[in-house]
Design a protein around this motif. Structure first.
Motif: not given
Length: 328
Positions: A195-203, A49-53, A40-45, A92-96
């Motif tokens: 990461v979220a504030e920078g070029g996150w798609r490139a990352a 970036v994803l933080l696992v804690q 659900s988080l990875l589908a959210d536009p 497979d995530a396209d986010r860091v």
């Protein structure tokens, strides 16, 4: 989702294991909730970036051993299959993916840590390959993820030999990327924010390229890289422009190159000097003589700034000609 919490804040999708009373152990309902929450988080536009804690003293102690003992063997397969949905989603995530790991990361908890690109741990964090201790084989993708992270021999030491890594060993082996004293979550949050504030798609594209490096040949990967860098340039033009503008501003902030400043190419003779400030080159005059590839007198920029480098204009001439002063 009683044992999994999710929230999106400032582009950071936070996925938190919230079963601290049992070390965030994974039973079947928790594993299924984790799968649904991660997808659900990875589908959210909104998520850049994803933080696992995890809540409590431990990141994740792995499967719920008590529940395993109370259920038939097929239950273990069901739990592993649910966990594997999360593994595939994160891989497979396209986010860091950033992880904050405290206490124990054991069994499937170790696998979750291995799925992150940036892992903040503490000196007392323990990465535990727990399966062999209870007569089980690895799950959570550990037999695939761990050799890629630490190499085949070290992976065997953990998976077969049962080697447990503390924080410093995990950092040395490449399982953790950073250690902090105390709670690792604030530092992990800061990394996620950067990461979220920078070029996150490139990352995100970069992490995909790195994570699939073993799956393609070099020639195919070069084609992918060429296409990706062009796409990133088109998408992140403002970032590049801002960096270039800051660099030009720094060029205006510095004032003198003293005698003895080396040239960047073979050069000798009396020279005509030009001054480069950012992309602008201003014509100058004969200001100094170059002897043995060094200046024999100070060169002062006619612009505000310090002459930080002296470059032969075309990089080829050896007997006089034009020199460009790079002002920084």
């Amino acid at each position: 989702m009683n044992h999994i919490r999710t929230v999106v804040e400032d582009g950071i999708g936070i996925l938190e294991l919230a079963r601290p009373e049992v070390g965030n152990a994974l039973d079947l309902p928790t594993a299924r909730d984790l799968s649904a929450a991660s997808r659900s988080l990875l589908a959210d536009p909104r998520v850049r970036v994803l933080l696992v804690q995890a809540a409590g003293d431990h990141f994740c102690v792995g499967g719920d051993v008590g529940a395993m003992a109370a259920h038939p063997p097929a239950w273990c397969t069901d739990v592993a299959s649910a966990v594997h949905e999360t593994v595939l989603a994160l891989h497979d995530a396209d986010r860091v993916v950033v992880a904050a790991v405290q206490g124990a990361a054991a069994g499937a908890g170790l696998s979750l840590a291995l799925l992150a690109d940036l892992v903040v741990a503490t000196p007392t964090t323990r990465f535990v390959p727990a399966w062999g201790r209870i007569g089980l084989t690895p799950d959570g993708g550990a037999s695939w993820l761990l050799p890629r992270a630490v190499g085949a021999r070290r992976a065997a030491a953990m998976l077969v030999g049962g080697t447990v890594l503390d924080g410093p060993d995990a950092l040395a082996w490449g399982v953790a990327t950073e250690l902090v004293d105390g709670d690792p979550r604030p530092r992990a949050r800061a990394l996620a924010a950067s990461v979220a504030e920078g070029g996150w798609r490139a990352a995100g594209t970069t992490r995909r390229l790195a994570r699939t490096a073993w799956d393609v040949g070099l020639a195919d990967r070069l084609v992918e890289e060429a296409a990706a860098v062009g796409a990133a340039r088109a998408r992140n033009g403002p970032l590049l422009d801002a960096w270039s503008s800051r660099r030009r501003q720094r060029s205006r902030d510095e004032s003198v190159a003293g005698p003895g400043t080396p040239l960047r190419a073979p050069f000798a003779g009396t020279v005509t000097v030009h001054v480069a400030v950012g992309d602008d080159v201003a014509a100058g005059a004969t200001l100094a003589t170059v002897e043995a590839m060094k200046l024999d007198a100070p060169l002062t920029s006619p612009h505000d700034g310090t002459v930080a480098a002296v470059l032969v204009g075309d990089g080829q001439r050896a007997d006089g000609g034009s020199v460009v002063l790079v002002v920084r």
